[in-house]
Design a protein around this motif. Sequence first.
Motif, mmCIF file in Angstrom:
data_model
loop_
_atom_site.group_PDB
_atom_site.id
_atom_site.type_symbol
_atom_site.label_atom_id
_atom_site.label_comp_id
_atom_site.label_asym_id
_atom_site.label_seq_id
_atom_site.Cartn_x
_atom_site.Cartn_y
_atom_site.Cartn_z
ATOM 1 N N ARG A 193 -10.405 -19.849 -6.903
ATOM 2 C CA ARG A 193 -10.527 -20.940 -7.882
ATOM 3 C C ARG A 193 -9.649 -20.662 -9.106
ATOM 4 N NH1 ARG A 193 -10.357 -25.841 -8.263
ATOM 5 N NH2 ARG A 193 -11.192 -26.730 -10.144
ATOM 6 N N VAL A 194 -9.678 -19.413 -9.594
ATOM 7 C CA VAL A 194 -8.872 -19.053 -10.772
ATOM 8 C C VAL A 194 -7.380 -19.185 -10.446
ATOM 9 C CG1 VAL A 194 -8.223 -17.133 -12.298
ATOM 10 C CG2 VAL A 194 -10.634 -17.617 -11.860
ATOM 11 N N LEU A 195 -6.987 -18.719 -9.285
ATOM 12 C CA LEU A 195 -5.571 -18.829 -8.910
ATOM 13 C C LEU A 195 -5.164 -20.300 -8.718
ATOM 14 C CD1 LEU A 195 -3.404 -16.444 -8.327
ATOM 15 C CD2 LEU A 195 -5.753 -15.736 -8.713
ATOM 16 N N ALA A 196 -6.094 -21.121 -8.208
ATOM 17 C CA ALA A 196 -5.774 -22.543 -7.999
ATOM 18 C C ALA A 196 -5.591 -23.274 -9.330
ATOM 19 C CB ALA A 196 -6.876 -23.217 -7.183
ATOM 20 N N VAL A 197 -6.486 -23.021 -10.276
ATOM 21 C CA VAL A 197 -6.417 -23.751 -11.558
ATOM 22 C C VAL A 197 -5.351 -23.156 -12.481
ATOM 23 C CG1 VAL A 197 -7.703 -24.435 -13.631
ATOM 24 C CG2 VAL A 197 -8.824 -24.508 -11.393
ATOM 25 N N ASN A 198 -5.205 -21.843 -12.485
ATOM 26 C CA ASN A 198 -4.308 -21.205 -13.458
ATOM 27 C C ASN A 198 -2.869 -21.085 -12.960
ATOM 28 O OD1 ASN A 198 -6.826 -20.855 -14.531
ATOM 29 N ND2 ASN A 198 -6.547 -18.709 -15.086
ATOM 30 N N THR A 199 -2.679 -21.019 -11.637
ATOM 31 C CA THR A 199 -1.328 -20.755 -11.121
ATOM 32 C C THR A 199 -0.813 -21.906 -10.246
ATOM 33 O OG1 THR A 199 -1.940 -18.418 -11.051
ATOM 34 C CG2 THR A 199 0.100 -19.039 -9.973
ATOM 35 N N ARG A 200 -1.603 -22.277 -9.236
ATOM 36 C CA ARG A 200 -1.121 -23.372 -8.367
ATOM 37 C C ARG A 200 -0.827 -24.624 -9.194
ATOM 38 N NH1 ARG A 200 -5.105 -24.695 -3.728
ATOM 39 N NH2 ARG A 200 -6.058 -26.203 -5.134
ATOM 40 N N SER A 201 -1.655 -24.870 -10.212
ATOM 41 C CA SER A 201 -1.470 -26.048 -11.073
ATOM 42 C C SER A 201 -0.094 -26.056 -11.734
ATOM 43 C CB SER A 201 -2.535 -26.052 -12.167
ATOM 44 O OG SER A 201 -2.337 -24.946 -13.027
ATOM 45 N N VAL A 202 0.383 -24.884 -12.109
ATOM 46 C CA VAL A 202 1.664 -24.786 -12.821
ATOM 47 C C VAL A 202 2.806 -25.158 -11.865
ATOM 48 C CG1 VAL A 202 3.212 -23.184 -14.022
ATOM 49 C CG2 VAL A 202 0.736 -23.097 -14.432
ATOM 50 N N TRP A 203 2.708 -24.646 -10.653
ATOM 51 C CA TRP A 203 3.692 -25.006 -9.626
ATOM 52 C C TRP A 203 3.614 -26.499 -9.299
ATOM 53 C CZ3 TRP A 203 1.758 -25.678 -4.329
ATOM 54 C CH2 TRP A 203 2.763 -26.079 -3.432
ATOM 55 N N VAL B 37 6.884 -25.825 -20.603
ATOM 56 C CA VAL B 37 6.329 -24.648 -21.279
ATOM 57 C C VAL B 37 5.039 -24.276 -20.552
ATOM 58 C CG1 VAL B 37 5.510 -23.668 -23.449
ATOM 59 C CG2 VAL B 37 7.264 -25.462 -23.488
ATOM 60 N N ASN B 38 5.021 -23.091 -19.990
ATOM 61 C CA ASN B 38 3.858 -22.615 -19.244
ATOM 62 C C ASN B 38 3.097 -21.608 -20.103
ATOM 63 O OD1 ASN B 38 4.635 -24.117 -16.970
ATOM 64 N ND2 ASN B 38 6.026 -22.481 -16.307
ATOM 65 N N ILE B 39 1.813 -21.861 -20.308
ATOM 66 C CA ILE B 39 1.028 -20.947 -21.141
ATOM 67 C C ILE B 39 0.525 -19.797 -20.262
ATOM 68 C CG2 ILE B 39 -0.903 -20.669 -22.729
ATOM 69 C CD1 ILE B 39 1.319 -22.582 -23.781
ATOM 70 N N ALA B 40 1.039 -18.612 -20.536
ATOM 71 C CA ALA B 40 0.639 -17.397 -19.810
ATOM 72 C C ALA B 40 -0.389 -16.659 -20.663
ATOM 73 C CB ALA B 40 1.869 -16.552 -19.505
ATOM 74 N N SER B 41 -0.272 -15.360 -20.780
ATOM 75 C CA SER B 41 -1.214 -14.588 -21.606
ATOM 76 C C SER B 41 -0.667 -13.175 -21.798
ATOM 77 C CB SER B 41 -2.575 -14.505 -20.907
ATOM 78 O OG SER B 41 -3.385 -13.534 -21.546
ATOM 79 N N SER B 42 -0.873 -12.632 -22.987
ATOM 80 C CA SER B 42 -0.414 -11.254 -23.224
ATOM 81 C C SER B 42 -1.303 -10.243 -22.493
ATOM 82 C CB SER B 42 -0.377 -10.946 -24.722
ATOM 83 O OG SER B 42 -1.686 -10.847 -25.227
ATOM 84 N N THR B 43 -2.393 -10.691 -21.875
ATOM 85 C CA THR B 43 -3.198 -9.767 -21.064
ATOM 86 C C THR B 43 -2.355 -9.179 -19.928
ATOM 87 O OG1 THR B 43 -4.000 -11.595 -19.685
ATOM 88 C CG2 THR B 43 -5.425 -10.910 -21.508
ATOM 89 N N VAL B 44 -1.324 -9.933 -19.513
ATOM 90 C CA VAL B 44 -0.415 -9.433 -18.458
ATOM 91 C C VAL B 44 0.310 -8.184 -18.954
ATOM 92 C CG1 VAL B 44 1.635 -9.990 -17.089
ATOM 93 C CG2 VAL B 44 -0.082 -11.767 -17.546
ATOM 94 N N ASN C 257 2.060 -26.753 -19.538
ATOM 95 C CA ASN C 257 1.023 -26.353 -18.577
ATOM 96 C C ASN C 257 0.082 -25.377 -19.268
ATOM 97 O OD1 ASN C 257 1.505 -27.643 -15.986
ATOM 98 N ND2 ASN C 257 3.439 -26.511 -15.933
ATOM 99 N N ASN C 258 -0.954 -25.939 -19.876
ATOM 100 C CA ASN C 258 -1.894 -25.142 -20.682
ATOM 101 C C ASN C 258 -3.258 -24.971 -20.014
ATOM 102 O OD1 ASN C 258 -3.239 -24.338 -23.481
ATOM 103 N ND2 ASN C 258 -4.357 -26.128 -22.746
ATOM 104 N N ALA C 259 -3.633 -25.909 -19.155
ATOM 105 C CA ALA C 259 -4.988 -25.878 -18.558
ATOM 106 C C ALA C 259 -5.190 -24.586 -17.780
ATOM 107 C CB ALA C 259 -5.183 -27.067 -17.625
#
Length: 253
Positions: free
Chosen positions: A113-123, A142-149, A89-91
């Motif tokens: 929109r960001v939550l729909a594409v970046n998070t809902r998509s993974v679920w 494999v879910n692509i997150a980010s070290s920004t977290v 899940n990279n998109a």
Amino acid sequence: MQMSQPDMRGSVAPGTVVVVTGGARGIGAGLSRYLAAQGAAVVTADVVEPDDADGGITHLRADVSDESSWQELVAAVLERHGRIDALVNNAAIYQGLGTKRPFTEITVEEWDRVLAVNTRSVWLGMRAVHPAMKAQGRGRVVNIASSTVHMGVPWFAHYTASKGAVIALTRSVAREVGADGITVNAVAPGLVETDATRALNDADYLAASAGRRAVPRAMEPGDLAPVVSFLCSEGSGFVTGQTLIVDGGVAFS
Ligand SMILES: NC(=O)c1ccc[n+]([C@@H]2O[C@H](COP(=O)([O-])OP(=O)(O)OC[C@H]3O[C@@H](n4cnc5c(N)ncnc54)[C@H](O)[C@@H]3O)[C@@H](O)[C@H]2O)c1
């Protein structure tokens, strides 16, 4: 003297069927090419066509924020290959975020929109591939997150929230599907030098980021691909629910 065969279980095996979302451009395209070069049957799912079509990779159109898109995508992959071994899940909306700005200036529409594409998509993606992986008794997500977290990067609140949720989702689902033979892990990249990061960050910021690393250099897409391959491989079967930070040693988990 006969040489023993090297243990290759730490890389994706030839013939492994891997779906990479957002695989037309940027990091996803690099991941797809790397996995295909290792012999994986790679299917990408993206809202755009790839810049450089690669004969060994199947590109399908899908909006990963959309439930019915996932049903069509999974049906198409199963029809073609008969199984789905791994989902990456990279998109995400990353390049499309535009200029960084205070959380007070983010609109409700942008947030959703960001939550729909970046998070809902993974679920949605994990939910869509689960029946096939469960029937196989094996699967890798494999879910692509980010070290920004981990870094608490400012001016990016919708993005960091969306990726923090990906890490939380990874942990919860890992616990739910472990008994089905499925592992779920996240990879949290640091700032990778792609067209997207060069558009979002000026050269001074990129140089300062590189200088903060224990390994003080620019991060390339090639730094990420072997890690994703490992997490898609047979050899990572006892690693689940984890977030692997790949940032050259800035944030430590
Ligand atoms: N570039 C970095 O420095 C960096 C750092 C940490 C994490 N990441 C993450 O890595 C991943 C890839 O980043 P990138 O730099 O290649 O980003 P990018 O914006 O260049 O590419 C994202 C890809 O996702 C696709 N996409 C967007 N919306 C989609 C949708 N609704 N359905 C299907 N596909 C869609 C885009 O068309 C594009 O091909 C993202 O999850 C990003 O958040 C990137």
